[in-house]
Design a protein around this motif. Structure first.
Motif, PDB file in Angstrom:
ATOM      1  N   ASN A 134       0.796  -1.219   0.000  1.00 56.64           N
ATOM      2  CA  ASN A 134       0.000   0.000   0.000  1.00 56.64           C
ATOM      3  C   ASN A 134       0.833   1.276   0.000  1.00 56.64           C
ATOM      4  O   ASN A 134       0.279   2.375   0.007  1.00 56.64           O
ATOM      5  N   ASN A 187      -1.678   4.279  -0.213  1.00 60.02           N
ATOM      6  CA  ASN A 187      -3.001   3.991  -0.783  1.00 60.02           C
ATOM      7  C   ASN A 187      -3.324   4.909  -1.963  1.00 60.02           C
ATOM      8  O   ASN A 187      -4.425   5.481  -2.055  1.00 60.02           O
ATOM      9  N   ALA A 211      -3.614   1.289  -7.751  1.00 63.39           N
ATOM     10  CA  ALA A 211      -2.691   0.603  -6.844  1.00 63.39           C
ATOM     11  C   ALA A 211      -1.586  -0.157  -7.558  1.00 63.39           C
ATOM     12  O   ALA A 211      -0.636  -0.609  -6.923  1.00 63.39           O
TER      13      ALA A 211
END
Lengths: 111, 113
Positions: free
Chosen positions: A30, A51, A72
């Motif tokens: 992340n 994120n 992502a």
């Protein structure tokens, strides 16, 4: 997993041209970082995403540098216009927790 | 803010000899400490890390490091180096909730036959 994938591995461009470096982080990580490595300054953190959101871009040297993370699994670092002093190796790293995994880097030469 | 010093820019060691790379950090509390290795043309690979607990940590490729709070050090060691250990080694420190890793300037290791 293939690890962090960066492209291109090498880029030679003329001063004034736009350069786009690409990074595919490890799936599930992340956090994503862009670093620049030079002989004179060592490893410098340019920008950090968490994120997909840019958290800290204080290391970006000038407005000529910009970075995005539209999802992502993909990030770009753009330099426009490029200058000879931008010549360096640019690394992307992704992280889950404290262990960072680095790509092989893009060696940028601006002539 | 945390910082890292690697006093040795370049070390040459004979194959089979022991190796120790120095790392000193500056941080007010217990840091998170890392050693990375970079082979020519490659990215950085994590060798080992220290978060807490046993101050002697084992890593990959036969490396170990010892955290010494009193000396603010985290030196990397290998009892017997191989030619493939020739690379650049980076010490890094992270702290608390700060996501940033601060890297030292690196130590280049040359292994002679």
């Amino acid at each position: 997993d293939a690890g962090v994938i960066q492209s291109p591995r090498h880029e030679v461009t003329e001063m004034g041209q736009e350069v786009t470096l690409r990074c595919k982080p490890i799936s599930g990580h992340n956090s994503l970082f862009w670093y620049r490595q030079t002989m004179m300054r060592g490893l410098e953190l340019l920008i950090y995403f968490n994120n997909n959101v840019p958290i800290d871009d204080s290391g970006m040297p000038e407005d000529r540098f910009s970075a995005k993370m539209p999802n992502a699994s993909f990030s770009t670092l753009k330099i426009q216009p490029s200058e000879p002093r931008d010549s360096a190796v640019y690394f992307c790293a992704s992280r889950e927790g404290w262990e960072a995994f680095f790509g092989q880097g893009t060696r940028l030469t601006v002539v | 803010a945390q910082s890292v010093t690697q006093p040795d820019i370049h070390i040459t060691v004979s194959e089979g000899a022991s190796l120790e790379l120095r790392c000193n950090y500056s941080y007010g509390a217990t840091p998170y400490l890392f050693w990375y290795v970079q082979s020519p043309g490659q990215g950085l690979q994590l060798l080992l890390k220290y978060f807490s607990g046993d101050t002697l940590v084992q890593g990959i490729k036969g490396f170990e490091a010892e955290f010494k709070r009193s000396q603010s050090s985290f030196n990397l060691r290998k009892p017997s180096v191989h030619w493939s250990d020739a690379a650049e080694y980076f010490c890094a420190v992270g702290a608390g909730n700060d996501y940033k890793l601060s890297f030292g300037a690196g130590t280049t290791v040359t292994v002679r036959a």
